[in-house]
Scaffold this active site. Structure first.
Site, short mmCIF file in Angstrom:
data_model
loop_
_atom_site.label_atom_id
_atom_site.label_comp_id
_atom_site.label_asym_id
_atom_site.label_seq_id
_atom_site.Cartn_x
_atom_site.Cartn_y
_atom_site.Cartn_z
N GLU A 164 136.04 86.49 33.94
CA GLU A 164 136.20 85.66 35.13
C GLU A 164 134.93 85.79 35.93
O GLU A 164 134.55 86.88 36.35
CB GLU A 164 137.38 86.17 35.96
CG GLU A 164 138.51 85.16 36.03
CD GLU A 164 139.65 85.66 36.89
OE1 GLU A 164 140.78 85.62 36.39
OE2 GLU A 164 139.41 86.08 38.03
N ASP B 158 139.55 86.67 49.82
CA ASP B 158 138.97 87.88 49.26
C ASP B 158 138.83 88.98 50.28
O ASP B 158 138.57 88.73 51.46
CB ASP B 158 137.59 87.56 48.65
CG ASP B 158 137.73 86.86 47.31
OD1 ASP B 158 138.30 87.48 46.40
OD2 ASP B 158 137.30 85.70 47.19
#
Lengths: 268, 404
Positions: free
Chosen positions: A49, A60
């Site tokens: 990824e 995040d």
């Protein structure tokens, strides 16, 4: 069969779980990403990824936010990330690469142009954090037309009707966010994850990956027992943060962490 | 407008779209709490008890209705249109922001939430949130960019006095947009007990519609007050636009009055040509940020770029999606005013009328100063004076080379 489907089918045959490392493209420097990708494959990664840096990574935690900031200091753009994938494909045609990021860089490039360039570069999947299927028709159609799997997140707050809707739009695999929080958080409950995975599996035959909160070999192994794939991100990105000016050292540490995880996941 | 298009007053659609703008662009974890919020909000709109409680709070706690004031001396000096001010600066806490926080806090209480979070730029929304949280006895955390914490010390102290915890945000550009990111991250991690009070008409659906509806009290009052005071409606409305909540609050109840022109005034900072500004509608492009599609300040790679304005409340790279649609549909005009022009307007209103406007609102005044002389004496400009300037003393003094 797509590269992602091929990987999951082979793992299923051998009774193993996929290990999916996440790193941000261009962190700490654009030149470090390609050797890092190859090193991760060598250490046992089944799928990579690759984070696309964004100025406002709302989902995040601090570790991956700072990774984006380091990459953006080198002006790493979406097209640069696709170039990196293209160069990776020159020597690796088997390991799937999933781009993970936020919608705006794709929105600005244009869905169709993005999908075409990504397919040419050898991108296999796209996980766009901030586009639920309700808003995703155009993007899903564009990437599917180019043979790229749209990968969606499922969350502890996703109710059954949403799980059904999301798994209908998704292909490749689905990604279960194992906790309420941002990437890198730490309060993971194995029992809660197990129950939710069981519910998800009644809605779809797609492989189910688990991420957010997997930080070492022990958590990776316990998740591997119940999931089809284990995604690890912040723990790896921390190795880069600890060695900001020494990319080879960071790559070594990421490699050993992945090897430990791989060993623990495969049963010691 | 083509006949098959939804009338502007009926927007957004049921998924929060204003034409191509708005919508819900968030991570999956937030989809459920946003749905919970939407349902609670829609129920409250038809609930006479909720509406009565809101009305009582606006009257007795906020001090509504806010007056309309005919700025006769300024109008005479400009020798053109008559200038009327909607005095949102006279509200409790000194700006229009409290109209929305009172509404959302009532909703939070009804939903059984025990913890309030908010983002703030200049600190006005943070103060308005800390104020209602104190009154309801709710825990309150306000996220504020490190840069803004440094330049708005007085508001940080006010929030702390009110019992709120102010968390300084050191990521990204360390300003309002980063505070919003951090508040979203907090919400993702604490969805069960936490209510996120967004301060402007941006964010994912239902926020743009909900905040607009709470702020529309400005325009509803103004419409009735103008008819009562002068027997007719104004020729044009002027309001400053950062996220755009005071402007939409004024404009919305006048949408069907097609003969009235709207002017939304963005921050041109050092000038649009310099790139150092905060004017996404005048000089930006469409994109997706903070949960909605709208006009943004962004580079060619889709990264959000830093904004500049003397007024912290306008220093934001996005704008409410309804404004994006009002721009594209031609219903509203968007213009931009520089720091310098806003400062001149600040001093001018202070000296001609004895009213010290917030630097945000000074942008709207500056636009009126440009327009009025071109208009006839019987014409009327209605300006939303969205806040008072007490918080800006340090900024203005610094421009004059003084430290307070």
């Amino acid at each position: 069969m797509s590269r992602i489907a091929t990987v999951f089918s082979a793992l299923r045959d051998s009774g193993r779980t996929a290990l999916i490392p996440f790193v941000t493209a261009g962190d700490p420097h654009p030149d470090a990403t390609l050797p890092l990708m190859h090193a991760m494959v060598e250490a046992g990664a089944d799928i990579i990824e690759l984070g696309v840096p964004f100025s406002d990574p709302m989902a995040d935690g601090p570790v991956i936010q700072r990774a984006s900031e380091r990459a953006l200091a080198h002006h790493v753009a979406l097209s640069d990330v696709m170039d990196m994938v293209g160069r990776f494909r020159e020597t690796n045609q088997t390991t799937p690469v999933v781009l993970m990021g936020y919608l705006n860089p794709i929105e600005v490039m244009g869905y169709r142009r993005f999908a075409e360039q990504a397919a040419v570069a050898g991108v296999d999947g796209l996980l766009t954090v901030d586009i639920p299927p309700e808003e995703g028709d155009g993007l899903v159609a564009a990437v599917k037309a180019c043979g790229i799997d749209p990968i969606f997140l499922l969350a502890p707050t996703s109710k059954r009707v949403r799980i059904e809707r999301i798994t209908r739009a998704a292909s490749g695999f689905v990604y279960y966010v194992s906790l309420k929080g941002v990437t890198g958080a730490a309060n993971l409950s194995l029992d809660a994850v197990r129950d939710k995975l069981a519910e998800i599996r009644t809605c779809t035959k797609l492989p189910v990956g688990v991420g957010f909160g997997i930080k070492d070999a022990a958590t990776a192994a316990s998740m591997a027992a119940i999931a089809d794939a284990v995604v690890v991100g912040s723990a790896l990105v921390s190795c880069i943060e600890d060695n900001p000016t020494d990319a080879p050292a960071a790559i070594d540490r990421i490699g050993s962490l992945l090897r430990e995880m791989r060993r623990a996941m495969d049963g010691g | 407008m083509p006949e098959n298009e939804t009338p502007l007053t009926e927007l957004p659609d049921d998924r929060g779209h204003f034409g191509p703008y708005g919508g819900i662009f968030v991570a999956e974890t937030l989809m459920a709490p946003l749905e919970e919020l939407r349902l609670a909000y829609e129920r409250s709109l038809d609930d006479p008890e909720f509406l009565a409680e809101l009305d009582a709070d606006l009257r007795h706690y906020v001090g509504r209705p806010s007056p309309i004031y005919h700025a006769e001396r300024l109008s005479r000096e400009l020798d053109g249109a008559q200038i009327f001010l909607k005095r949102e600066d006279l509200n409790h806490t000194g700006a229009h922001k409290v109209n929305n926080t009172v509404g959302q806090a009532l909703l939070a209480k009804r939903m059984g939430k025990t913890r309030i979070i908010a983002e703030t730029g200049a600190g006005q929304h943070g103060v308005a949130t800390a104020t209602v949280a104190a009154r309801l006895g709710l825990e309150c955390v306000v996220y504020m960019g490190e840069v803004d914490v440094a330049r708005q010390e007085a508001n940080v102290y006010r929030m702390r006095l009110l019992g709120a915890e102010v968390r300084s945000v050191a990521s990204g550009s360390k300003t309002l947009k980063d505070a919003l990111n951090e508040a979203m991250r907090d919400w993702v991690a604490n969805v069960d007990d936490t209510f996120y009070i967004i301060g402007t008409v941006a964010g994912p659906h239902p926020y743009p519609a909900m905040v607009r509806d709470f702020q529309a009290v400005i325009g509803r009052e103004a419409r009735a007050q103008m008819l009562e005071m002068v027997g007719r409606l104004p020729d044009a409305l002027i309001a400053c636009v950062g996220g755009g909540s005071n402007a939409i609050g004024l404009f919305h109840p006048f949408l069907d009055d097609r003969e009235i022109t709207f002017y939304g005034v963005e921050a041109a900072g050092d000038g649009l040509a310099t790139g150092r500004h905060a004017a996404p509608l005048c000089a930006g492009t469409p994109g997706v940020l903070h949960g909605n599609r709208t006009y943004l300040m962004e580079d060619l790679d889709g990264q959000i770029i830093e904004t500049h304005s003397i007024s912290a409340g306008l220093d934001y790279p996005g704008v409410g999606p309804e404004h994006a649609w009002l721009k594209d549909s031609g219903r509203a005009n968007y213009v931009a005013v520089t720091d310098q022009e806003a400062l001149e307007a600040f001093h001018r209103l202070t000296r001609s009328e004895g009213i010290i406007p917030a630097l945000e609102s000074s942008h709207a005044i500056a636009q009126a100063i440009k327009m009025a002389p071109q208009m006839a004496r019987e014409q009327i400009l209605l300006i939303n004076l969205s806040g008072r300037g007490d918080k800006d003393m340090h900024t203005v003094a610094a421009r004059d080379g003084l430290t307070l």
